[in-house]
Write a protein that holds these residues in place. Structure first.
Motif, short mmCIF file in Angstrom:
data_model
loop_
_atom_site.label_atom_id
_atom_site.label_comp_id
_atom_site.label_asym_id
_atom_site.label_seq_id
_atom_site.Cartn_x
_atom_site.Cartn_y
_atom_site.Cartn_z
N UNK A 60 -1.53 -8.50 2.08
CA UNK A 60 -0.71 -9.70 2.09
C UNK A 60 -1.16 -10.70 3.15
N UNK A 61 -2.31 -10.47 3.80
CA UNK A 61 -2.75 -11.38 4.85
C UNK A 61 -4.13 -11.92 4.52
N UNK A 62 -4.43 -13.09 5.08
CA UNK A 62 -5.64 -13.81 4.74
C UNK A 62 -6.90 -13.00 5.07
N UNK A 63 -6.94 -12.39 6.23
CA UNK A 63 -8.12 -11.62 6.61
C UNK A 63 -8.29 -10.40 5.70
N UNK A 64 -7.17 -9.81 5.30
CA UNK A 64 -7.25 -8.69 4.37
C UNK A 64 -7.82 -9.13 3.03
N UNK A 65 -7.42 -10.31 2.57
CA UNK A 65 -7.96 -10.82 1.31
C UNK A 65 -9.47 -11.02 1.39
N UNK A 128 0.09 -1.28 -11.69
CA UNK A 128 0.33 -0.70 -10.37
C UNK A 128 0.88 -1.75 -9.40
N UNK A 129 0.37 -2.97 -9.49
CA UNK A 129 0.76 -4.02 -8.54
C UNK A 129 2.24 -4.36 -8.63
N UNK A 130 2.84 -4.12 -9.79
CA UNK A 130 4.25 -4.50 -9.95
C UNK A 130 5.15 -3.27 -10.04
N UNK A 131 4.57 -2.10 -9.85
CA UNK A 131 5.32 -0.85 -9.92
C UNK A 131 6.30 -0.76 -8.74
N UNK A 132 7.60 -0.69 -8.98
CA UNK A 132 8.56 -0.59 -7.88
C UNK A 132 8.30 0.61 -6.97
N UNK A 135 5.90 -0.53 -4.38
CA UNK A 135 6.55 -1.51 -3.50
C UNK A 135 5.52 -2.42 -2.83
N UNK A 136 4.64 -2.99 -3.64
CA UNK A 136 3.66 -3.93 -3.12
C UNK A 136 4.36 -5.14 -2.52
N UNK A 137 3.94 -5.59 -1.33
CA UNK A 137 4.54 -6.79 -0.75
C UNK A 137 4.21 -8.05 -1.54
N UNK A 138 3.28 -7.93 -2.47
CA UNK A 138 2.90 -9.08 -3.30
C UNK A 138 3.28 -8.87 -4.77
N UNK A 139 4.19 -7.95 -5.05
CA UNK A 139 4.63 -7.74 -6.43
C UNK A 139 5.22 -9.03 -7.01
N UNK A 466 9.06 -13.84 0.18
CA UNK A 466 8.43 -14.55 1.30
C UNK A 466 9.34 -15.65 1.86
N UNK A 467 10.56 -15.71 1.36
CA UNK A 467 11.54 -16.69 1.83
C UNK A 467 12.20 -16.14 3.10
N UNK A 468 11.44 -16.14 4.18
CA UNK A 468 11.93 -15.55 5.43
C UNK A 468 13.13 -16.29 5.98
N UNK A 469 13.29 -17.54 5.62
CA UNK A 469 14.44 -18.31 6.10
C UNK A 469 15.73 -17.89 5.40
N UNK A 470 15.61 -17.17 4.28
CA UNK A 470 16.77 -16.82 3.45
C UNK A 470 17.48 -18.09 2.96
#
Length: 544
Positions: A60-65, A128-132, A135-139, A466-470
């Motif tokens: 989920x991070x730029x360097x990881x990508x 797999x990417x959307x498998x609950x 729990x992928x942070x990018x599902x 990703x709506x950290x502000x809620x």
């Protein structure tokens, strides 16, 4: 999983050594440019933080990508200008209603163990990417791709096997959409939808990403990984285009302090690092060829916590606006960053394709006018010298983040008598803290996953992870839904930005540039790719 040990792959060493004779290194000159090549083709660069995961579906991070683009290859890639080019898919087409994409895979794509990459690998990875259970942070990203049944699978109403993807045959991969997305193909460049080797994942479980276990299909394979210290990735001799690859090895070092990294860069230990904050102007003058400020699709901001457990003060829009108005963004970009960054009064960067900057009121005021309005709004909210506003500002460890936070906290203190306490955490810990809503205000940034405004504005829909502000605004939810089926979503995006400026769930601070020191021996960097999606296989080092 324990990553404290050093894992090193020694298998395929002889084969790799043999394959190197096919590289540009053996030829001594670049096959296209004729430049004399350096004898050692090793690219070394600095990371601010350790990579939390090397699983494409868990990144989920730029360097990881960036790691993922080396270790794995998706359907499509980008060229130096950000245009789509073939990856595992040699071509693709779409039906008349633009809701069924068909990708035709090359038959010479191989995994690093020699297995053939097939359409079934993509079906497995996308499910797999959307498998609950994973729990992928990018599902949520798969849902944004508007793939058939993605929303229902995330909601637990359907099984992952019902995702709208299928292998028509070994080399034909079909995707069915619920909504025609003109930018869908560009969304396949992200690691979330890269293929993974099913047998390896099932054999090793969560340990499949360890060096020695990982099987990947990119131009490189993982040979070392010491969490928060060092990684090494080396040429994958089975990569279908290996004979065009010149860089043999890519090494990263985790160095939290930018000045320490700069010292090591000057000593020749690194080929790339960030320009230390405040030093760009001087370094550009003294060393223009290696001091770079490149276009970058990203926004830097502070997010309020508007959840029920967030500070009561932040539920008052006047407080949020006051804190935003009092930030002198010009000081941040001109005095601290000095790398061509642009002051931000909205979320989406101006350089985003098809986007028109909103004409927000406060963005057109002078800083003096913003400061005056800030004092007025905070007073209306009931805060004064006798009753000062107090809260904590969370940021991840970095010299630049610290300098920016320190400056802004001082602005709030001097202009508004606000007492903001600084709190820094390591990146991974900060992510977990923010997701649990255990903060008052948090530093965050977003780099576009694809070049379209929705990659930024989707973050402000009420159901976005990703709506950290809620932030919860049904009008924005409805407008974003309308934009996805509109042939001209630009005006909708501009109107949403005006609403965000009115409600101020976040404080936009600046729009990014990529400000780096790059060894002049390194060639092939994608200077005009606004997403700065780079691939080590496109780089090479020339002789000194």
């Amino acid at each position: 999983m324990n990553f404290s040990k050093l894992f090193k792959t020694v298998s395929l060493g002889a084969l790799l050594a043999t394959s190197l004779t096919l590289s540009g290194q053996a030829a001594a000159t670049h096959p296209e440019t004729g430049e004399q090549l350096a004898e050692e083709q090793v690219f070394t660069y600095r990371l601010l933080d350790g990579i939390p995961s090397l699983d494409p579906q868990m990144m989920e991070d730029v360097m990881g990508f960036a790691f993922s683009r080396d270790l794995f290859e998706g359907l499509l890639n980008q060229d130096a200008d950000g245009n789509l080019v073939p990856g595992v898919a040699k071509s693709w087409d779409v039906n008349d209603t633009n809701d069924v994409y068909t990708f035709h895979l090359r038959d010479d794509a191989k995994w690093s163990n020699g297995d053939t990459v097939t359409a079934h690998d993509f079906v497995y990875a996308w499910q797999r990417s959307i498998d609950p259970e994973l729990a992928s942070p990018y599902a949520w990203y798969v849902e944004l791709m508007a793939i058939e049944n993605a929303s229902e699978i995330l909601a637990g109403e359907k099984d992952k096997s019902e995702l709208g993807v299928r292998a028509i045959d070994d080399y034909t991969f079909e995707v069915r959409l619920t909504t025609p997305l003109p930018y869908f193909a560009s969304m396949t460049v992200l690691s979330t939808v890269f293929p993974v080797h099913k047998e390896t994942v099932e054999k090793y479980g969560t340990d499949w990403t360890q060096a020695g276990n990982m099987v990947s299909n990119g131009a490189y394979q993982l040979t070392e990984w010491v969490l928060n210290e060092r990684t090494v990735r080396e040429r994958n001799p089975y990569y279908w285009n290996n004979d065009k690859t010149i860089i043999d090895k890519v090494v990263t070092h985790v160095i939290s302090e930018e000045n320490v990294a700069f010292t090591r860069y000057n000593a020749g230990e690194l080929d790339m690092t960030a320009v230390p904050s405040g030093q760009f102007t001087r370094l550009k003058k003294e060393r223009p060829d290696e001091t770079l400020s490149l276009p970058y699709l990203g926004s830097y901001y502070y997010s309020f916590n508007l959840a029920d457990n967030g500070p009561e003060a932040f539920k008052d829009v006047n407080v949020r606006k006051a804190l935003s108005y009092a930030v002198d963004r010009k000081v941040i970009v001109d005095n601290i960053l000095q790398g061509g960054q642009r002051e931000a009064y909205n979320v989406v960067p101006l350089a985003t394709a098809g986007f028109t900057d909103p004409d927000t009121d406060y963005g057109n005021w002078t800083q003096e006018e913003r400061d005056e309005k800030a004092r007025e709004l905070l007073a209306e909210a009931g805060y004064s010298a006798d009753n000062p506003l107090e809260f904590k500002l969370l940021y991840n460890t970095s010299e630049t983040h610290k300098k920016i936070a320190t400056a802004i906290v001082q602005m709030w203190k001097q202009k508004l008598n606000v007492n903001a306490e600084l709190n820094n955490m390591e990146w991974r810990t900060m992510l977990e803290t923010a997701r649990n809503d255990e903060f008052d205000m948090v530093r965050y940034a977003w780099i576009g996953d694809y070049n379209e405004a929705s990659t930024f504005l989707d973050l402000y829909t009420s159901d976005s992870p990703q709506n950290w502000a809620n932030y919860d605004n049904p009008e924005v939810d409805q407008m974003m839904a309308s934009a996805k089926v509109s042939s001209n979503p630009g005006p909708i995006y501009t109107d949403i930005e005006k609403i965000l400026a009115r409600d101020m769930p976040v404080i936009p601070i600046y729009h990014y540039t990529s400000v780096i020191m790059l060894n002049t021996q390194v060639k092939g960097w994608p200077m005009n790719n606004i997403q700065q999606n780079w691939y080590s296989r496109n780089l090479y080092k020339v002789a000194e």
